[in-house]
Write a protein that holds these residues in place. Structure first.
Motif, PDB file in Angstrom:
ATOM      1  N   ILE A 156      25.851  43.727  53.409  1.00  0.00           N
ATOM      2  CA  ILE A 156      25.196  42.736  53.284  1.00  0.00           C
ATOM      3  C   ILE A 156      25.077  42.620  51.873  1.00  0.00           C
ATOM      4  N   SER A 199      20.994  33.046  56.580  1.00  0.00           N
ATOM      5  CA  SER A 199      21.843  33.561  55.792  1.00  0.00           C
ATOM      6  C   SER A 199      22.589  32.203  55.643  1.00  0.00           C
ATOM      7  N   HIS A 247      26.964  41.005  60.559  1.00  0.00           N
ATOM      8  CA  HIS A 247      25.986  42.060  59.638  1.00  0.00           C
ATOM      9  C   HIS A 247      24.408  41.461  59.771  1.00  0.00           C
ATOM     10  N   VAL A 277      19.271  36.831  52.858  1.00  0.00           N
ATOM     11  CA  VAL A 277      20.389  37.498  52.719  1.00  0.00           C
ATOM     12  C   VAL A 277      21.899  37.000  52.623  1.00  0.00           C
ATOM     13  N   CYS A 308      29.142  36.393  59.522  1.00  0.00           N
ATOM     14  CA  CYS A 308      28.448  37.049  59.659  1.00  0.00           C
ATOM     15  C   CYS A 308      27.411  37.272  60.341  1.00  0.00           C
ATOM     16  N   MET A 319      25.957  37.119  52.616  1.00  0.00           N
ATOM     17  CA  MET A 319      27.016  38.160  52.783  1.00  0.00           C
ATOM     18  C   MET A 319      28.183  38.288  51.815  1.00  0.00           C
TER      19      MET A 319
END
Ligand SMILES: Cc1cc2nc3c(=O)[nH]c(=O)nc-3n(C[C@H](O)[C@H](O)[C@H](O)COP(=O)(O)OP(=O)(O)OC[C@H]3O[C@@H](n4cnc5c(N)ncnc54)[C@H](O)[C@@H]3O)c2cc1C
Ligand SMILES: Cc1cc2nc3c(=O)[nH]c(=O)nc-3n(C[C@H](O)[C@H](O)[C@H](O)COP(=O)(O)OP(=O)(O)OC[C@H]3O[C@@H](n4cnc5c(N)ncnc54)[C@H](O)[C@@H]3O)c2cc1C
Lengths: 265, 333
Positions: free
Chosen positions: A36, A62, A71, A7, A68, A9
C-alpha cells in the motif's frame, strides 16, 4: 460522515528493476511484490478517526490489477467497512486524468452521498501528486493538498491546515471535498491479529469499466491525454575516473584536478 | 485582447508571486518559454493573478514575457484553487494557448492538475526538459522507471499541453530592452468552495544550496550522527552547503529544503561531493548541471561512479577525515 479513501498499490521499494515497459507504453507489473502506498495509510487512518468521532462509514477505492486484492484486505483489517477494486484490462495504462476519472466514477456509483475523499499527497512510484486535485474536478468538489491537520467542526465543515511555500493555510472546507494528506497528519494503526480475523468476512467488490459506464475511449491508455512517445537511457557525460593509490594519494590527486583546485581558492 | 493572435499556439506561464515578488521558478519558466517561442514566432504570456500586483509586470516583461495577463481582485489576494482554477480555465478557453507552464511548487502542484482536469487535457509533472516541435507538440522529458530511463511525454490531441517544472531546472534570463504589454482582464469569479480563514506566514530559512559553490551531500550510506558531523565539517572547510538524498531526509538527518533530486532541489554548484549515495537517476537529475561531481562510495559497483567525474572507492569514515585534513593543509599553504 461518509469517507472514501483512495489507496494505490505500488511496487515495494527494491522491486523497480523488475518492472518492464511494454511496447504500447504501459507497465508490465505482473509478479511484482506490491505494498500500500505508505502515505495512503495515513489517509485511511484519518478516515477511521473521523468515523470514530462522528460515526458513518469508510470505503476504500483502488484501481489496479487483481493482485491488489490481498492488499485491500489489509485496508479492511485496519478498519475500513468496504473495499472496491477497479480492475479491468481497459483501465491499464491510465495517466492521472484517466485514473481520476475512473476513481471518481467508482466513488459516485458506490458512495454517492460521500462527504469527504481522502488521498495520499503522492505515490512513491510515479509521484505526480495530481490525482487528488483531478479527482476533485471530476467530483465537482473542492480540493486541498499537503494537509497536515484536519479537524471536523460543527455543521458540515472541516478545518484543514495545508502547507504552502511561505507558511501554511488554515481553511474551512465545506463538504463534499477531496483532501490530499501528508505523513505528518497521524500515525497509521497496525492491525492486530484480531482485526485481521474480524475483517475476513468483509467483502471486496471488483468493478469493471462497464459497471462504471466508462467506455474504452475514456479509460486507461485510450482515455489518457498524455502518451509516452519515447524512452531512452540518459547518456553519461562525466569523466568517471576512479582514483587509485593510498587514501592520501587519492585525496591529493583529487585536490589537484582543475575543477576541484579552482574552488579551494 | 487575449485571443487576437491569429490562431497561434502561444506559450503561457502561470506566475507565482509573494508580496509582490515573483518566484524564481516563474522567471525561469518565462525564460524557457521565451527560448521556445522565438524559434517559432510565438508570444509568451505571463498570467499574473492577485490583488494589487500590477507592479510585478515590468519584471515579468524583462524576464521575457510579451504579454502580462493581469487579473486583479481582492478575493484573489491569496492563492486558492476554487477561484484560481476556474479563472485560468476561462482564460484558456478564450486565448487557446498551446502550452501552459507552472512551477512545481506547493501552489503549482495544487493548481496545474486541477486546471488540466477542468480543461480535460494532459498534465506532466516535474519535467526536467521541455522542447517544442514545428507542429507545436511539447516534448516533456521526465525520469521514468524508478529513474533508470528518461521518458518523453506528449499530449498529442489536447490543448493546452500543461507541464510543471521544479525550481532550478531552467535558468533565468534578463532582457532589459524587451517590450511587452500589460493586458487587463477582469476575472469572472465563481462560487467559493471554501473559506480561507488565515494564512500563517512562517519565516523559512532560505536554503543555502542554491547559492553555494560547493555542496556536500550524504545518502543512505551515512547513517550516524558522527558521520553527518564529518560531512558538516567538510562542508564547513569548503565553505559549502550540506544536502542529501531522499533516504537522508527519511532518516531525519536533513530537512526537506536540503533534499536534492527529482522531487527535491535542482542545483548547479561548481563542485558536488556525493557521499554514501548510490547514484540513482532520481537523485542525479538534481545535480546534472554541476560542473564537477565527486563520489565517495564503498561499493565499487555503485552506479554513481559512472555518473561522476572523480570517484573514491572507500568507506566514508576513512575517506572524509583524510579529505578534510588535506583541504585544510591546502588552504594554509
Ligand atoms: C515515471 C512515471 C511518470 C508519470 N508521469 C505522469 C505525468 O506526468 N502525468 C500523468 O498524467 N501521468 C503520469 N504517469 C501516470 C501515473 O503514474 C498514473 O496515472 C497513476 O495511475 C496515478 O498517478 P500517481 O501515482 O502519480 O498518483 P499521485 O497523484 O501521486 O497519487 C496521489 C494519491 O492518489 C491516489 N491514487 C493514485 N493512483 C491511484 C490508484 N490507482 N488507485 C487508488 N488511488 C490512487 C492515492 O491516494 C495516492 O496517494 C506517470 C507514470 C510513471 C510511471
Ligand atoms: C518519484 C520518486 C522521486 C524521487 N525523488 C528523489 C529525490 O528527489 N532525491 C533523491 O535523492 N531520491 C529520490 N528518490 C529516491 C531514489 O529513487 C533513490 O531511492 C535514492 O536516491 C537513493 O538514495 P541513496 O543513494 O542515498 O541510497 P542508496 O541507494 O541506498 O545508496 C546508499 C549508498 O551508500 C553506499 N554506502 C553504504 N555504506 C557506506 C560507507 N560506509 N561509505 C561509503 N558509502 C557507503 C552504498 O554502497 C550505496 O551505494 C525518488 C524516488 C521516486 C520513486
Amino acid at each position: 460522515m461518509h469517507v472514501a479513501v483512495c489507496v494505490k498499490m505500488v511496487p515495494a521499494p527494491g522491486q523497480w528493476s523488475r518492472i518492464v515497459f511494454r511496447d504500447d507504453g504501459s507497465l508490465q507489473r505482473e509478479g511484482i511484490e506490491l505494498i500500500i502506498n505508505p502515505v495512503d495509510r495515513n489517509a485511511l487512518e484519518e478516515a477511521l478517526k473521523i468515523r470514530q468521532a462522528r460515526g458513518g462509514t469508510v470505503a476504500v477505492f483502488s484501481m489496479g490489477p487483481p493482485s491488489c486484492l490481498e492488499h485491500l484486505r489489509e485496508a479492511l483489517a485496519m478498519g475500513a467497512d468496504r473495499a472496491f477494486l477497479l480492475s479491468d484490462r481497459n483501465f491499464a495504462g491510465a495517466d492521472t486524468l484517466a485514473t481520476s476519472r475512473a476513481l471518481a466514477a467508482g466513488i459516485k456509483k458506490e458512495m454517492p452521498g460521500f462527504d469527504l475523499v481522502l488521498c495520499g499527497s503522492a505515490s512513491i512510484d510515479s509521484g505526480t501528486a495530481q490525482v487528488g486535485p483531478q479527482l476533485a474536478a471530476y467530483l465537482g468538489a473542492a480540493h486541498l493538498t499537503e494537509a497536515f491537520s484536519i479537524s471536523v467542526g460543527e455543521q458540515n465543515c472541516f478545518q484543514v491546515r495545508t502547507a504552502g511555500s511561505h507558511g501554511y493555510f488554515v481553511t474551512d472546507l465545506r463538504k463534499p471535498a477531496v483532501i490530499s494528506v501528508t505523513k505528518q497528519l497521524n500515525k497509521p494503526r497496525i492491525p492486530t491479529l484480531f482485526d485481521i480475523m474480524a475483517s475476513c468476512n468483509k467483502e471486496i467488490i471488483i468493478l469493471s469499466s462497464a459497471e462504471l459506464s466508462l467506455p474504452k475511449s475514456e479509460s486507461g491508455l485510450e482515455g489518457s491525454p498524455t502518451k509516452v512517445r519515447e524512452l531512452f537511457f540518459s547518456p553519461a557525460r562525466r569523466l568517471a575516473r576512479i582514483l587509485e593509490g593510498s587514501m592520501e594519494d587519492r585525496v591529493e590527486e583529487l585536490l589537484r584536478q582543475p575543477g576541484v583546485a579552482g574552488v579551494l581558492k | 485582447m487575449i485571443g487576437d493572435i491569429e490562431g497561434k499556439e502561444n506559450l503561457w506561464v502561470f506566475v507565482e508571486q509573494f508580496k509582490g515578488v515573483p518566484k524564481q521558478v516563474s522567471l525561469e519558466l518565462i525564460a524557457k518559454a521565451r527560448m521556445l517561442a522565438d524559434r517559432f514566432g510565438l508570444r509568451v504570456a505571463a498570467l499574473l493573478i492577485g490583488d494589487n500586483v500590477r507592479n510585478v509586470s515590468p519584471v515579468l516583461i524583462n524576464a521575457g514575457a510579451d504579454d502580462v495577463f493581469l487579473l486583479e481582485d481582492p478575493l484573489l489576494s491569496q492563492y486558492r484553487s476554487d477561484f484560481y482554477a476556474p479563472v485560468i480555465l476561462d482564460l484558456i478557453r478564450k486565448g487557446k494557448p498551446g502550452a501552459v507552464f507552472f512551477g512545481a511548487t506547493p501552489i503549482g502542484r495544487d493548481l496545474a492538475p486541477a486546471v488540466a482536469a477542468l480543461a480535460e487535457t494532459g498534465c506532466t509533472a516535474d519535467c526536467i526538459d521541455l522542447e517544442l516541435t514545428e507542429n507545436g507538440a511539447l516534448l516533456q522529458t521526465v525520469p521514468a522507471f524508478g529513474g533508470r530511463m528518461m521518458a518523453v511525454i506528449v499530449t498529442p490531441e489536447r490543448r493546452p499541453q500543461i507541464a510543471t517544472v521544479r525550481l532550478g531546472v531552467f535558468q533565468q534570463a534578463w532582457f532589459p530592452e524587451h517590450n511587452g504589454r500589460v493586458v487587463d482582464i477582469s476575472p469572472q469569479l465563481t462560487q467559493a468552495k471554501f473559506d480561507l480563514v488565515e494564512f500563517v506566514e512562517e519565516s523559512l530559512q532560505p536554503s543555502l544550496l542554491f547559492s553555494a559553490r560547493v555542496v556536500v551531500a550524504g545518502g543512505a550510506g551515512v547513517d550516524s550522527r558522527e558521520g553527518w558531523e564529518l560531512l558538516r565539517e567538510l562542508a564547513g572547510v569548503l565553505q559549502g552547503a550540506l544536502g542529501g538524498s531522499r533516504p537522508a531526509l527519511d532518516n531525519g538527518w536533513i530537512r526537506e529544503s536540503q533534499m536534492i533530486g527529482h522531487s527535491g532541489s535542482t542545483i548547479r554548484p561548481d563542485l558536488y561531493i556525493a557521499v554514501g549515495i548510490s547514484g540513482d537517476v532520481l537523485h542525479m537529475v538534481g545535480v546534472q548541471d554541476a560542473k564537477v561531481i565527486v563520489a565517495v562510495n564503498s561499493d565499487s559497483r555503485a552506479p554513481i561512479f559512472s555518473n561522476s567525474d572523480y570517484g573514491i572507492i572507500g568507506d566514508y569514515r576513512e575517506v572524509i577525515p583524510v579529505l578534510i585534513n588535506a583541504v585544510k593543509k591546502k588552504q594554509r599553504s
